[in-house]
Enzyme design. Structure first.
Site: not given
Ligand SMILES: *Cc1c(COP(=O)(O)O)cnc(C)c1O
Length: 387
Positions: A86, A108, A370
């Site tokens: 993020k 948000e 992610s």
């Molecule tokens: C917020 C989040 C997501 C989902 O958001 P995307 O916009 O689909 O990438 C996925 N993995 C993690 C670790 C997150 O914090």
């Protein structure tokens, strides 16, 4: 601006009330003029390195590869500041807002992860920061509320409607309409009206650019498959973009959890229909069904419009992943590699396991890790009886 940039096939565009047209036009113009300049690129890249921790490594998970039956490479976005991808988007948008003369950020947040990332960049750049968060989420996510407040952000509890993420989006949009002169609305995923989907993609595409070089160096080839989880779709589009014109198969893992009561899969790509939501045309789920996934970050009833297009043209295969399969992958990666993944990312790992079952052992699967799972430990302790 060209309205063509705003669309992804039949999807995307800008479906907003009149008072938002002008600020979004201005933002699109600022993005078009600024993001490609040497000055902005230098500053963004420098800050990604020194503040966020880029480049992130690519890790060949050998024990997981052995277990799954294909060569699994993990793009380690979990190692970034804040513990997830993020920060890439938050830094890009906050730097752009500053260059465009804005002094205030609003955002948000649902589970609080995007609010925390916004508070981090707001503090670092000295911008006033206000986060809209549903009352229900404020109660459930106390630690993230504390983090945001500690870093100087104001957390605004939204009590209207269902007091959830959608209501927080509405409150933030109203704030923007009132305060356009000094305020930037820092949208948290590759969703919303133009220019957000293409802007967020641009700032997240550093993931795929790095991974493309790294995998060629380490594996000696491009991946056969690239896999990411999809909430709004920002980490997925960030991974995929650099491989768009390559012979690399794309797979997106949606939240497919069995809801409590009438809960529905958080899977607008696998199970939704075309519709308009949050200012964009995309694929959405029915308004009156509560989405449910074991991971809060995948609990979004719509998805970024570029993914809706990828699905329509067959460029990416999106599949729902059940809670149990994600939890199993969460545990497997922890045990085999000493890496605790976010529950969101665990959906991508579970999908990679399914794909590997039909692939050769030498085939290469690139998975976007992610985020890290520290935020999920309480839930994990309960589910795996670790107490
Ligand atoms: C917020 C989040 C997501 C989902 O958001 P995307 O916009 O689909 O990438 C996925 N993995 C993690 C670790 C997150 O914090």
């Amino acid at each position: 601006m060209s309205r063509d940039d705003a669309r992804f096939g039949d999807f995307g565009g800008r479906h907003v009330p009149d008072p938002l047209e002008e600020p979004l036009d201005e933002l699109a113009q600022a993005f078009d003029e600024i993001h490609d300049t040497d000055r902005f690129r230098d500053r963004f890249q420098r800050t990604l390195r020194s503040f966020a921790g880029r480049p992130t490594p690519l890790f060949h998970a050998e024990r997981l590869s052995e277990a799954y039956g294909a060569q699994i490479y993990l793009k380690r976005e979990d190692l970034l500041h804040g513990g997830a991808h993020k920060i890439n988007n938050c830094l890009g948008q906050a730097l752009l807002a500053e260059e465009a003369g804005k002094t205030r950020l609003i955002a948000e947040t649902g589970a609080g992860q995007h609010g925390v990332a916004t508070a981090m960049v707001g503090a670092m750049l000295g911008l006033d920061t206000e986060i809209y968060m549903g009352k229900k989420d404020v109660e459930r996510q106390k630690m993230n509320v504390f983090r945001m407040r500690l870093m100087g952000a104001e957390v605004n509890e939204v009590t209207r409607g269902g007091a959830g993420l959608a209501d927080a989006v509405d409150a933030a949009l109203e704030d923007l309409a009132r305060n356009v002169a000094d305020t930037h609305y820092l949208v948290g995923s590759a969703v919303g009206p133009d220019p957000f989907p293409r802007m967020v993609r641009e700032f997240q595409s550093v993931i795929g650019r790095e991974a493309r070089d790294q995998i060629q160096e380490q594996a000696g080839q491009l991946p056969d498959a690239a896999v990411a989880c999809v909430g709004g779709g920002s980490n997925a589009i960030g991974l995929f973009h650099a491989f768009r014109d390559d012979d690399v198969a794309f797979y997106g893992a949606e939240g497919g959890g069995e809801g409590e009561g009438s809960g529905k899969h958080a899977a607008p790509l696998s199970e939704g229909a075309a519709g308009v939501k949050h200012g964009m045309k995309t694929r959405v789920l029915d308004d009156d069904t509560e989405v449910h996934s074991v991971s809060a970050g995948l609990d979004y009833p719509a998805v970024g419009p570029e993914h809706a297009m990828f699905r329509a043209v067959g460029r990416c295969d999106y599949r729902p992943v059940e809670d149990d399969a994600a939890l199993e992958a969460f545990r497997t990666l922890s045990e085999l590699e000493g890496i605790i993944p976010a529950l969101e990312s665990s959906h991508g790992l579970a999908l990679a396991k399914d794909l590997a079952a039909d692939m050769d052992e030498e085939d290469v699967i690139l998975v976007n890790l992610s985020g890290r799972g520290d935020k999920d430990m309480e839930q994990a302790a309960e589910m795996f009886d670790l107490g």
